[in-house]
Enzyme design. Structure first.
Site, mmCIF file in Angstrom:
data_model
loop_
_atom_site.group_PDB
_atom_site.id
_atom_site.type_symbol
_atom_site.label_atom_id
_atom_site.label_comp_id
_atom_site.label_asym_id
_atom_site.label_seq_id
_atom_site.Cartn_x
_atom_site.Cartn_y
_atom_site.Cartn_z
ATOM 1 N N HIS A 136 10.389 0.057 1.792
ATOM 2 C CA HIS A 136 9.949 -0.374 0.455
ATOM 3 C C HIS A 136 9.340 0.814 -0.274
ATOM 4 O O HIS A 136 8.440 1.490 0.235
ATOM 5 C CB HIS A 136 8.952 -1.525 0.569
ATOM 6 C CG HIS A 136 9.601 -2.790 1.052
ATOM 7 N ND1 HIS A 136 9.033 -3.631 1.968
ATOM 8 C CD2 HIS A 136 10.809 -3.333 0.722
ATOM 9 C CE1 HIS A 136 9.855 -4.655 2.185
ATOM 10 N NE2 HIS A 136 10.942 -4.496 1.444
ATOM 11 N N GLU A 186 5.396 1.633 -0.902
ATOM 12 C CA GLU A 186 4.482 1.646 0.252
ATOM 13 C C GLU A 186 4.337 3.075 0.776
ATOM 14 O O GLU A 186 4.742 3.402 1.885
ATOM 15 C CB GLU A 186 5.010 0.662 1.308
ATOM 16 C CG GLU A 186 5.068 -0.765 0.764
ATOM 17 C CD GLU A 186 5.834 -1.762 1.629
ATOM 18 O OE1 GLU A 186 6.128 -1.436 2.793
ATOM 19 O OE2 GLU A 186 6.139 -2.856 1.133
ATOM 20 N N ARG A 210 9.778 -1.762 -5.447
ATOM 21 C CA ARG A 210 9.881 -2.128 -4.022
ATOM 22 C C ARG A 210 11.288 -1.896 -3.457
ATOM 23 O O ARG A 210 11.453 -1.436 -2.332
ATOM 24 C CB ARG A 210 9.507 -3.610 -3.895
ATOM 25 C CG ARG A 210 9.852 -4.276 -2.556
ATOM 26 C CD ARG A 210 9.339 -5.715 -2.566
ATOM 27 N NE ARG A 210 9.871 -6.526 -1.493
ATOM 28 C CZ ARG A 210 9.216 -6.818 -0.364
ATOM 29 N NH1 ARG A 210 8.019 -6.325 -0.145
ATOM 30 N NH2 ARG A 210 9.756 -7.605 0.549
ATOM 31 N N HIS A 261 5.322 -0.642 7.198
ATOM 32 C CA HIS A 261 5.159 -1.164 5.832
ATOM 33 C C HIS A 261 3.677 -1.121 5.464
ATOM 34 O O HIS A 261 2.817 -0.829 6.281
ATOM 35 C CB HIS A 261 5.644 -2.616 5.762
ATOM 36 C CG HIS A 261 7.135 -2.761 5.838
ATOM 37 N ND1 HIS A 261 7.915 -3.015 4.739
ATOM 38 C CD2 HIS A 261 7.993 -2.674 6.882
ATOM 39 C CE1 HIS A 261 9.187 -3.082 5.097
ATOM 40 N NE2 HIS A 261 9.267 -2.889 6.400
ATOM 41 N N GLU A 316 2.101 -3.625 9.278
ATOM 42 C CA GLU A 316 1.542 -3.553 7.923
ATOM 43 C C GLU A 316 0.293 -2.678 7.998
ATOM 44 O O GLU A 316 -0.721 -3.076 8.580
ATOM 45 C CB GLU A 316 1.168 -4.944 7.407
ATOM 46 C CG GLU A 316 2.341 -5.903 7.270
ATOM 47 C CD GLU A 316 3.211 -5.637 6.060
ATOM 48 O OE1 GLU A 316 2.863 -4.751 5.244
ATOM 49 O OE2 GLU A 316 4.250 -6.317 5.929
#
Ligand code: ING
Ligand code: ZN
Length: 301
Positions: A72, A75, A126, A196, A267
């Site tokens: 993405h 990020e 994104r 991510h 994440e």
């Protein structure tokens, strides 16, 4: 001139700096680093995988760890961490043990078109940048385009949606190139990590279904052990579909489906896409020791 680079971890770098650094490493450490061109993006940028192995390794014999980043565009901490990991594995001799335990395949920018677009046009972009025929909205969510349970709940049909799944599974040059490369090494890759942001959580498959994988306990135990190395940021470990949100066509579900036992979506910290540059090193230094835990586990497989 190739023996210089502009990479550091005190700012977010454009693609040219990142690719310049990868080329620098391949030139400078040819017995450790192999830079593999696995294809091109929609806008014709090279897709690179960095293969890092110990000079004494017999090729294709060790268990391998795959890490991808920059799926993405916005990020930015993700490719920053991936390049930090590459830097540590290659340039710090103290990490030789990690190369003895495993072979490493690291793809720091799966979505180079989106990444550049997020630098020059739209910081919160994104998706990729492909044109899908709607004539209106560009880009596919590469993390909804992988070919396992593609197109079911949790991905969007609308090309204008942030979670647009694409017109079919693996419709995108970035996902097809990545998956074809992984498939070629599938018997060696024992651990799949996709980086991510944000949320400080490790996500365990499945994302497409609330049914847990039969070896869920193994995945949970390893993720807990790896995240217990973190000093600064505390991560949770949860199942995707039941404790986060349901999504289909994700890369981690696909990796699990082809038989890679340990497949995780990470994440990274903290609570926004726009993470100040002062966080790059703390996040990266905090994360890196977890790789010892992952490498030790795959060495036993
Ligand atoms: N989050 C992931 C996303 O693609 C995720 C979370 C991963 C959901 C895997 C489902 C499966 O939406 C970010 N930050 O991109
Ligand atoms: Zn993401």
């Amino acid at each position: 001139n190739k023996a210089v680079h502009r990479m550091d971890w005190t700012s977010y770098h454009r693609l040219d700096d990142i690719y310049g650094y990868l080329n620098y490493l391949a030139d400078t450490y040819p017995n450790i680093v192999q830079l593999i061109d696995i294809g091109t993006s929609y806008e014709n940028r090279t897709l690179y995988v960095v293969h890092i192995s110990h000079p004494s390794s017999i090729p294709e014999t060790k268990p391998a760890i795959w890490i991808d980043a920059g799926v993405h565009a916005r990020e930015w901490i993700s490719p920053a961490l991936a390049t930090y990991i590459i830097h540590q594995l290659v340039e710090d001799p103290a990490n030789e043990g990690l190369l003895l335990s495993a072979d490493w395949y690291i793809m720091p920018l799966m979505n180079p078109d989106g990444y550049e677009y997020s630098h020059v046009k739209n910081r919160l972009w994104r998706k990729s940048r492909s044109e899908t025929g709607s004539g209106k909205c560009r880009g596919v969510d590469l993390n909804r385009n992988f070919g396992y349970q593609w197109g079911d709940r949790g991905a969007y049909v609308d090309p204008c949606a942030k979670g647009f799944r694409g017109v079919k599974a693996f419709s995108e040059p970035e996902t097809i190139a990545t998956s074809n490369f992984i498939l070629k090494k599938a018997n060696l890759i024992k651990l799949y990590l996709t980086l991510h942001s944000f949320g400080q959580v490790v996500l365990i498959p499945w994302g497409h279904s609330a049914t847990l994988p039969s070896d869920y306990g193994d995945l949970l135990a390893l993720a807990k052990s790896a995240t217990s190395t973190f000093q600064r940021y505390k991560y949770k470990v949860v199942n995707l579909a039941t404790q986060f949100y349901r999504a289909t066509g994700t890369s981690a579900d696909w990796a699990k489906s082809i038989g890679i036992k340990y497949s995780y979506t990470v994440e990274l910290p903290t609570n926004g896409f726009i993470l100040p540059v002062s966080n790059i090193l703390p996040v990266s230094q905090d994360f890196f020791p977890a790789l010892n835990v992952f490498a030790a586990e795959v060495a036993t497989l």
